[in-house]
Design a protein around this motif. Structure first.
Motif, PDB file in Angstrom:
ATOM      1  N   ARG A 124      52.257  38.127  35.795  1.00 30.33           N
ATOM      2  CA  ARG A 124      53.529  37.777  35.098  1.00 30.33           C
ATOM      3  C   ARG A 124      53.446  37.665  33.590  1.00 30.33           C
ATOM      4  N   ARG A 125      52.409  36.955  33.075  1.00 31.27           N
ATOM      5  CA  ARG A 125      52.228  36.836  31.627  1.00 31.27           C
ATOM      6  C   ARG A 125      53.457  36.294  30.905  1.00 31.27           C
ATOM      7  N   VAL A 126      54.079  35.269  31.434  1.00 31.93           N
ATOM      8  CA  VAL A 126      55.172  34.659  30.665  1.00 31.93           C
ATOM      9  C   VAL A 126      54.568  33.680  29.655  1.00 31.93           C
ATOM     10  N   PHE A 127      55.322  33.400  28.595  1.00 28.57           N
ATOM     11  CA  PHE A 127      54.808  32.505  27.560  1.00 28.57           C
ATOM     12  C   PHE A 127      55.037  31.059  27.989  1.00 28.57           C
ATOM     13  N   ALA A 128      53.948  30.287  28.000  1.00 25.90           N
ATOM     14  CA  ALA A 128      54.022  28.909  28.478  1.00 25.90           C
ATOM     15  C   ALA A 128      55.025  28.078  27.688  1.00 25.90           C
ATOM     16  N   GLY A 129      55.057  28.272  26.371  1.00 25.48           N
ATOM     17  CA  GLY A 129      55.837  27.380  25.520  1.00 25.48           C
ATOM     18  C   GLY A 129      57.269  27.830  25.261  1.00 25.48           C
ATOM     19  N   LEU A 130      57.648  28.996  25.741  1.00 25.37           N
ATOM     20  CA  LEU A 130      59.008  29.489  25.486  1.00 25.37           C
ATOM     21  C   LEU A 130      59.908  29.245  26.692  1.00 25.37           C
ATOM     22  N   THR A 131      61.179  28.950  26.394  1.00 25.55           N
ATOM     23  CA  THR A 131      62.125  28.757  27.493  1.00 25.55           C
ATOM     24  C   THR A 131      62.552  30.113  28.062  1.00 25.55           C
ATOM     25  N   GLY A 185      58.073  28.280  30.220  1.00 31.15           N
ATOM     26  CA  GLY A 185      57.278  29.079  31.160  1.00 31.15           C
ATOM     27  C   GLY A 185      56.414  28.246  32.088  1.00 31.15           C
ATOM     28  N   THR A 186      55.808  27.192  31.531  1.00 33.56           N
ATOM     29  CA  THR A 186      54.918  26.354  32.350  1.00 33.56           C
ATOM     30  C   THR A 186      55.689  25.582  33.414  1.00 33.56           C
ATOM     31  N   ASP A 187      56.995  25.400  33.214  1.00 34.77           N
ATOM     32  CA  ASP A 187      57.784  24.606  34.164  1.00 34.77           C
ATOM     33  C   ASP A 187      58.445  25.465  35.230  1.00 34.77           C
ATOM     34  N   GLN A 222      57.922  35.320  38.170  1.00 39.93           N
ATOM     35  CA  GLN A 222      57.988  36.748  38.512  1.00 39.93           C
ATOM     36  C   GLN A 222      59.370  37.316  38.172  1.00 39.93           C
ATOM     37  N   MET A 223      60.412  36.535  38.473  1.00 39.05           N
ATOM     38  CA  MET A 223      61.779  36.964  38.135  1.00 39.05           C
ATOM     39  C   MET A 223      61.903  37.136  36.612  1.00 39.05           C
ATOM     40  N   LEU A 224      61.296  36.222  35.869  1.00 35.98           N
ATOM     41  CA  LEU A 224      61.374  36.282  34.410  1.00 35.98           C
ATOM     42  C   LEU A 224      60.624  37.518  33.884  1.00 35.98           C
ATOM     43  N   ALA A 225      59.483  37.801  34.486  1.00 36.98           N
ATOM     44  CA  ALA A 225      58.723  38.993  34.074  1.00 36.98           C
ATOM     45  C   ALA A 225      59.549  40.263  34.331  1.00 36.98           C
TER      46      ALA A 225
END
Ligand SMILES: Nc1ncnc2c1ncn2[C@@H]1O[C@H](COP(=O)(O)OP(=O)(O)OP(=O)(O)O)[C@@H](O)[C@H]1O
Ligand SMILES: [Mg+2]
Length: 242
Positions: free
Chosen positions: A85-92, A135-137, A144-147
């Motif tokens: 996925r590689r979403v950014f932990a700190g971004l909404t 991202g962390t939440d 996966q949906m966000l990716a």
């Protein structure tokens, strides 16, 4: 249409992918199935421009994009949903959507459809409920949906999906399968890589088995659905599904 010919790539002089030929017509799903280490991620990274092939070509609707940098390949209409996925932990969620939104250039009529954050949230309503979350939440399924949302916001002609259901509960696996089918029906060419033949068989028009970076079987989804014997044999699965 995505077309790969003789695609060869590897790391530090060692070859992992050995001369793969493969095509994905618009509006269809081509699944590449192979065990861990078969070279699936190497394949999608090479197509996406994250690695340079040592030989072979990548063509998008006839245009040679081989060896171009990742941002240009993305701009040309090839979207990657990376493994993990590689979403950014700190971004909404909202920030991810805003930053990923890349409308096609004016007059570009090659895109099957044009995606906006609002339209992505219609397709993926769960993300709409989590817009302020970082991202962390997010759960694995939400990540996966966000990716997927990020890739769609480039209004892709081709989607590269690297194990999009890895680690997800069965209900989410079915949702992702349905989304893949919907996106292909819209006209996107989908290259799906997966270790699981069952999932690939469910939605693919064509399947390729990759073994140590080489194609060892190609068959139609229709044939695979009618009789899994050849696929199981190519993947060296036993009758008990081990
Ligand atoms: N960055 C790297 N440097 C060196 N070798 C690598 C690198 N990434 C992958 N490899 C090697 O290339 C081969 C193929 O790896 P790849 O990640 O493409 O396989 P995969 O089919 O995606 O596996 P998985 O199902 O575990 O995701 C493996 O032998 C792996 O060890
Ligand atoms: Mg991989």
């Amino acid at each position: 249409m995505l077309e790969l010919t003789g695609l060869t790539a590897g790391y530090h002089g060692g070859t992992v992918l050995h001369g793969l030929d493969l095509s994905v017509p618009a509006g269809t799903v081509h699944a590449v199935v192979g065990h861990n280490g078969a070279g699936k991620t190497t394949l999608v990274h090479t197509v996406a421009g994250l690695m340079r092939p040592s030989a072979g070509t990548v063509r998008l609707d006839g245009r040679d994009v081989t060896g171009q940098p990742a941002h240009r390949i993305a701009r040309a209409g090839i979207g990657l949903v990376p493994q993990g996925r590689r979403v950014f932990a700190g971004l909404t969620v909202d920030e991810h959507l805003r930053l990923s939104h890349r409308p096609p250039r004016r007059g570009d009529t090659t895109r099957p459809s044009v995606w906006t954050p609002a339209r992505v949230l219609e397709l993926l309503p769960r993300l709409g409920e989590r817009r302020g979350n970082r991202g962390t939440d997010l759960s694995g399924g939400e990540q996966q949906m966000l990716a997927l949302a990020r890739a769609l916001l480039g209004s892709p002609r081709v989607l590269l999906l690297d194990e999009p259901t890895e680690g997800l509960a069965p209900v989410l696996v079915r949702q992702i399968d349905a989304l893949v089918t919907t996106l292909a029906a819209e006209g996107i060419a989908v290259l799906l890589v997966s270790p699981s033949p069952a999932r690939a068989v469910a939605c693919a028009r064509t399947l390729t088995v990759l073994t140590s970076g080489r194609m060892t079987l190609r068959l139609s989804g229709e044939d695979a659905r009618a009789d899994a014997t050849a696929l199981d044999a190519a993947l060296e699965l036993t009758a008990t599904g081990a």
